[in-house]
Design an enzyme around this catalytic site. Structure first.
Site, mmCIF file in Angstrom:
data_model
loop_
_atom_site.group_PDB
_atom_site.id
_atom_site.type_symbol
_atom_site.label_atom_id
_atom_site.label_comp_id
_atom_site.label_asym_id
_atom_site.label_seq_id
_atom_site.Cartn_x
_atom_site.Cartn_y
_atom_site.Cartn_z
ATOM 1 C CB CYS A 44 90.783 -6.824 -9.214
ATOM 2 S SG CYS A 44 90.152 -6.730 -10.894
ATOM 3 C CB CYS A 103 81.309 0.983 -36.510
ATOM 4 S SG CYS A 103 81.018 1.938 -38.000
ATOM 5 C CB CYS A 133 80.020 4.409 -35.893
ATOM 6 S SG CYS A 133 79.048 3.154 -36.762
#
EC number: 5.3.4.1
Length: 369
Positions: free
Chosen positions: A50, A170, A173
């Site tokens: 994977c 954000c 942030c």
């Protein structure tokens, strides 16, 4: 030669595997390590082929390494669910990678649905267990990570709590994050102040965000000691702005970087009495007045600092030059550095008090020059 080469490769592979901080799980050890150990465990169900699993592997290893110091409190593990399909089926794994959090008490895991970066994974672990990852080359975060399950226990008690409601995507942030870490470090020595953060975009934080009226990011709320009703913070986001706000709200005297200002530890009522001594009043009369003034103090912190005023007055009765000499001695110790934060606070408070006894003499000395 081929055999020797194979042995070397095998040895190297074994050495690499041995160094991994991620626990390898198989059907024979899964229950003992995860379900019966009593330790919260994050488990990655992966497949060797994977691509997303390969991308996650170094991040997952870094997470495990950052939490290895607390391996008695939280575990990071993985299962090759392509080889051990029975385990994948047992826990409803339908794709790779799938991450599930086991709380160490129940066989029912919680699906991890956050980002696959180190910060997102670290924050998830902190929210679930209270254990903070120690990033390489940096000190562990002093910011208290809260969520819907823990925020009620953090507010309304004997601490003033400043909470930033943030979101991982954000930009503002992200800009606030390093300042928030500095702020937590600045107030680390103040037991009555908590600097906290809630991932308000995460499933474990959305309820709190809605309850406290968070409609944008970052939103900063201040919960005063003993109150569960927050006050909005609308000031600047620099460390200096935030430190000033907390000092005003909590009665602290911190400076950016964690030091104390020149007022810390001083008591206005006693300063007025000391001023009489530096102005020429009798030491015996001043000492007696100070003792009477201390009796009227009720604040426990003031009482602690008041004792030092009385001690200095007592020392002065035995040696007139005590305050000047002790002030110079303690300032010298502080300038040398290398002290624990608590010791720096202790000496700074003493210097602030001693300054009240010597500042008149210092002013007169300057005038003579």
């Amino acid at each position: 030669m081929v055999l020797l080469k194979s042995l070397v490769v095998a040895s190297l592979a074994a050495a690499v595997a041995a160094k991994s901080a991620v626990l390898d799980l198989i059907p024979s050890n899964f229950d003992d390590v995860v379900l019966k150990s009593g330790k919260p465990t994050l488990v990655e169900f992966f497949a060797p082929w994977c691509g997303h699993c390969k991308n996650l592997a170094p991040v997952y290893e870094e997470l495990a390494t950052a939490l290895e110091y607390a391996k008695d409190k939280v575990q990071i593990a993985k299962v090759d669910a392509d080889a051990e399909r029975a385990l994948g089926k047992r826990f409803g794994v339908q794709g790779f990678p799938t991450l599930k959090f086991f709380d160490g008490k129940s066989e029912q895991p919680v699906d991890y649905k956050g980002g696959r970066d180190l910060d997102s994974l670290s924050n998830f672990i902190a929210e679930k267990t209270g254990v903070k990852a120690r990033k390489k080359g940096s000190a562990p975060s002093l910011v208290n990570i809260l969520n819907d399950a823990t925020i009620k226990g953090a507010i309304g008690g004997d601490k003033n709590v400043l909470v930033a409601f943030t979101a991982p995507w954000c930009g503002h942030c992200k800009n606030l994050a390093p300042t928030w870490e500095k702020l937590a470090a600045t107030f680390a020595s103040d037991p009555e102040i908590t600097i906290a953060k809630v991932d308000a975009d995460a499933p474990t934080g959305k309820k709190s965000a809605a309850e406290y009226g968070v409609s944008g990011f970052p939103t900063i709320k201040f919960f005063p000691k003993g109150s569960t009703t927050p006050e909005d913070y609308n000031g600047g986001r620099s460390e200096a702005d935030l430190v000033k706000f907390l000092n005003e709200k909590a009665g602290t005297h911190r400076t950016p970087g964690g030091g104390l200002d020149t007022v810390a530890g001083t008591i206005a009522a006693l300063d007025e009495i000391v001023a009489k001594y530096t102005g020429g009043a009798s030491l015996a009369e001043v000492a007696e007045e100070a003792k009477e003034a201390v009796k009227s103090l009720k604040n426990s912190a003031e009482l602690k600092y008041a004792d030092y005023y009385l001690r200095v007055l007592d020392k002065l009765s035995k040696s007139e030059g005590y305050a000047t000499k002790e002030f110079a001695r303690l300032e010298g110790i502080l300038k040398k550095g290398g002290l624990a934060p608590a010791k720096v606070d202790e000496l700074t408070v003493k210097v602030n008090v001693l300054r009240k006894f010597v500042e008149k003499a210092a002013e007169e000395a300057k005038e003579e020059l």
